[in-house]
Scaffold this motif. Structure first.
Motif, PDB file in Angstrom:
ATOM      1  N   GLN A 213       4.245  -6.944  -4.175  1.00 20.55           N
ATOM      2  CA  GLN A 213       4.197  -5.485  -4.084  1.00 20.55           C
ATOM      3  C   GLN A 213       2.952  -5.020  -3.342  1.00 20.55           C
ATOM      4  N   ALA A 214       1.824  -5.661  -3.583  1.00 18.01           N
ATOM      5  CA  ALA A 214       0.591  -5.286  -2.882  1.00 18.01           C
ATOM      6  C   ALA A 214       0.738  -5.493  -1.380  1.00 18.01           C
ATOM      7  N   ASP A 215       1.344  -6.617  -0.995  1.00 21.44           N
ATOM      8  CA  ASP A 215       1.554  -6.874   0.428  1.00 21.44           C
ATOM      9  C   ASP A 215       2.553  -5.883   1.013  1.00 21.44           C
ATOM     10  N   ALA A 216       3.613  -5.577   0.257  1.00 19.84           N
ATOM     11  CA  ALA A 216       4.613  -4.614   0.735  1.00 19.84           C
ATOM     12  C   ALA A 216       4.008  -3.219   0.860  1.00 19.84           C
ATOM     13  N   ARG A 217       3.129  -2.849  -0.070  1.00 17.93           N
ATOM     14  CA  ARG A 217       2.475  -1.545  -0.001  1.00 17.93           C
ATOM     15  C   ARG A 217       1.573  -1.456   1.229  1.00 17.93           C
ATOM     16  N   ALA A 218       0.821  -2.524   1.492  1.00 19.94           N
ATOM     17  CA  ALA A 218      -0.046  -2.524   2.671  1.00 19.94           C
ATOM     18  C   ALA A 218       0.776  -2.465   3.957  1.00 19.94           C
ATOM     19  N   GLN A 219       1.908  -3.195   3.982  1.00 18.08           N
ATOM     20  CA  GLN A 219       2.783  -3.163   5.151  1.00 18.08           C
ATOM     21  C   GLN A 219       3.352  -1.760   5.358  1.00 18.08           C
TER      22      GLN A 219
END
Length: 630
Positions: A213-219
């Motif tokens: 989720q953190a990576d998806a949020r940053a993306q």
């Protein structure tokens, strides 16, 4: 009082930022060192608060027994001092402990801790290589800094807070129940085993989802910021709907992680509440049975029921704290992938300041290709065995078709990339052995793609020499023929003239206006080496002619490298160097090169055709490299 605790930690440590370690615990320690003393004090205070709460419950049991066994008339005489002690604990000691803990946590740690991380990470990333930022969304990198800073604070504080609180509180609860009736401990132990099983099952799954989720949020943030940064291009091509789909793709990816997370949350909540209900029934049943058998007092039942109710409330908090802990660990691990990357281009420990008494530039057998960071040879060389000496004060023009390697050569001189082989020397000093900051201070650069900071016009010009006076700034703008339009500039906040802000990357100004501010900035910097990469390409003919006079005046006493597709702008330089496929193929003055009737002569003849492209008669490059000349 607040200011004292707020100043216990410096949120802007001046130590030189080092490459963070890749391991999770080492990474956390790297950014937590300045806060460790306060974290230790926080843990001690948390333990004392936990002990005070357990003692309070013990008092409550004693109070029930006193009330049941004492005569009303003699109650205060028999237990007055105990009641006064209980009141002192509740009214004085406990609030003071909470006050001290709150001052340490909220004033000392809460704001300063993540700011230390942001400050150190930002300083470290500012020294990252240019390719690092070319490979990342700017919004994604900034999001990683903000997310990781908060996640580090939450990870460390939750870890210490939960561990200390649970250890002290649960141990106290076992002691209180065990001293009254040993059987009361059994349901608590079974509950603890079930609780640990729930944690072991759910927490790792929440951690994996949280990291995704953190990576998806940053993306998602990176895509949105990319659209806003390039809004003019989006509107120019009428691709608003396309950008919506582009952002929605990232948003859908983020939502999938949210759905998975919430499904686990529902399952976790049901399992936990079922376990807590079983604990309450078991403890209450055993306590009532023991009272019925005259094994324990009413006070013991009151303590047991109160502790269970408190544990029910705590169990929610503890498990969510643990879930939050691993969620933040996932965010930290995701941040490590970005923030702990070693610098691709770093100063050596023995790097010294560059000195330029003469400003001679010498390139010796320079070879470079893009995409060679990992040691592979995925791309052909852009610069191939190139040697060139530029004498002190010499003005040299680089000529060649698009893709010949001219701008790459400039980037190598600025050490934005590392050489594959060979070396570049300035006054006999290998630029790989000097500090990057001192190297770039000695070079003034104006490019065709001018990007300004979202600050005032005066700040942008003064970037060339921050200590410059207002008069110096205005004089540089006047020499760059920018003073006229600057006087009439304004922004949405009512700032005018040199105080007006230019917008992100200077979008509020025309290309020619941005170019003139960039020229003013370099005029103010007045570095001994001057590089002009299509410096006047965005200017109209009249302004270009006027600025050319200033540029030629600026060239006096400097070593100059100029790139221009309009050959007339560099024909009067001391020497022209013609590049093709990363090599020098011709060199000489304008007249000498025309007499050679080679690539340069062919390009010169084609100027009247409006572009500088492939000349089948005068070169060996393949592919239609077409470049407008106006």
């Amino acid at each position: 009082m607040f200011r004292f605790f707020e100043s216990l930690i410096d949120p802007y440590p001046q130590d030189e930022p080092r490459t963070p370690p890749n391991g999770l615990l080492a990474f956390l320690y790297h950014y937590s060192k300045p806060v460790l003393p306060l974290l230790a004090v926080m843990s001690v205070l948390t333990a004392l608060v936990s002990i005070a709460e357990v003692v309070f419950f013990a008092y409550m049991g004693e109070l029930v027994d006193w009330l049941g066994a004492s005569e009303r008339g003699a109650f205060f005489a028999e237990h007055g001092w105990e009641l006064a002690g209980m009141a002192l604990l509740i009214v004085v000691v406990f609030p003071l402990l909470v006050l001290a803990q709150s001052l340490i946590v909220h004033q000392g740690i809460f704001g300063n801790y993540p700011m230390i991380v942001r400050w150190l990470a930002h300083r470290y990333l500012l020294d990252q290589s240019l390719p690092f930022f070319q490979d990342e969304f700017a919004g994604r990198v900034s999001q990683k800094i903000m997310q990781t800073a908060l996640a580090i604070r939450e990870t460390v504080m939750k870890l210490m807070d939960v561990f200390v609180y649970v250890a002290v509180y649960f141990t106290g609860a076992l002691f209180l129940l065990g001293r009254t009736e040993l059987w009361l401990v059994a349901p608590l132990v079974v509950w603890l085993a079930g609780y640990m099983a729930i944690a072991v099952y759910f927490v790792p799954r929440l951690r994996r989802i949280s990291k995704a989720q953190a990576d998806a949020r940053a993306q998602m943030t990176g895509r949105v910021v990319d659209s806003y940064t390039n809004i003019q291009t989006i509107k120019l091509f009428a691709h608003t709907l396309r950008e919506q789909d582009y952002a929605r793709g990232a948003m859908d990816g983020f939502m999938q992680t949210v759905y998975k997370q919430m499904r686990l949350v529902t399952k976790l909540t049901v399992c936990l509440q079922t376990l807590n209900s079983l604990l309450l029934v078991a403890i209450a049943g055993i306590a009532i049975f023991a009272w019925h058998q005259a094994l324990i007092s009413l006070g013991a039942i009151a303590v047991a029921i109160a502790l269970v109710m408190r544990l029910r409330a705590m169990s929610d908090w503890i498990l969510w704290e643990i879930a939050g802990l691993f969620e933040n660990i996932g965010t930290v691990q995701d941040g490590i992938n970005t923030l702990a990357q070693p610098k691709a281009i770093a100063d050596t420990p023995e790097a010294r300041e560059l000195t330029t008494p003469h400003s001679e530039i010498r390139l010796e057998h320079v070879r470079f290709r893009y995409g060679n960071n990992g040691g592979g040879h995925s791309e052909p060389p852009v610069i191939d065995d190139l040697s060139l000496t530029i004498a002190p004060g010499e003005r040299v023009g680089l000529v060649g078709r698009s893709g010949a390697g001219k701008s790459t050569l400039v980037n190598l001189l600025l050490r934005f990339y590392e050489l594959e082989s060979g070396r570049i020397l300035i006054d006999g000093q290998d630029i790989a052995g000097v500090t990057q900051a001192s190297l770039r201070r000695q070079i003034g650069l104006v490019t065709q793609d001018t990007s300004l900071l979202h600050r005032s016009i005066a700040d942008n010009i003064a970037y060339g020499r921050p200590e410059a006076s207002e008069a110096d700034i205005i004089e540089a703008a006047r020499r760059a023929h920018a003073d006229g339009f600057i006087r009439g500039a304004s922004d949405s906040k009512g700032r005018t003239g040199y105080a007006a802000h230019v917008g992100e990357r200077g979008v509020k100004l025309s290309g020619g206006q941005r170019q003139r501010i960039a020229i003013a900035r370099v005029l103010l910097k007045n570095a001994p080496i001057l590089i002009l990469d299509e410096a006047t390409s965005a200017l109209d003919s009249e302004i270009e002619a006027a600025i050319q006079e200033q540029l030629f005046a600026l060239m006096e006493g400097k070593t100059v490298i100029a790139i221009a597709h309009r050959l007339s702008t560099i024909a009067m330089l001391d020497r022209l160097v013609v590049m093709d496929a990363g090599r020098i193929v011709e060199t000489g003055s304008h007249e000498q090169l025309l007499r050679q009737d080679g690539i340069y002569a062919g390009l010169w003849r084609r100027q009247s055709g409006g572009f500088l492209g492939l000349d089948a008669q005068a070169g060996t490059s393949s592919g239609p490299h077409v470049m407008p000349t106006t």
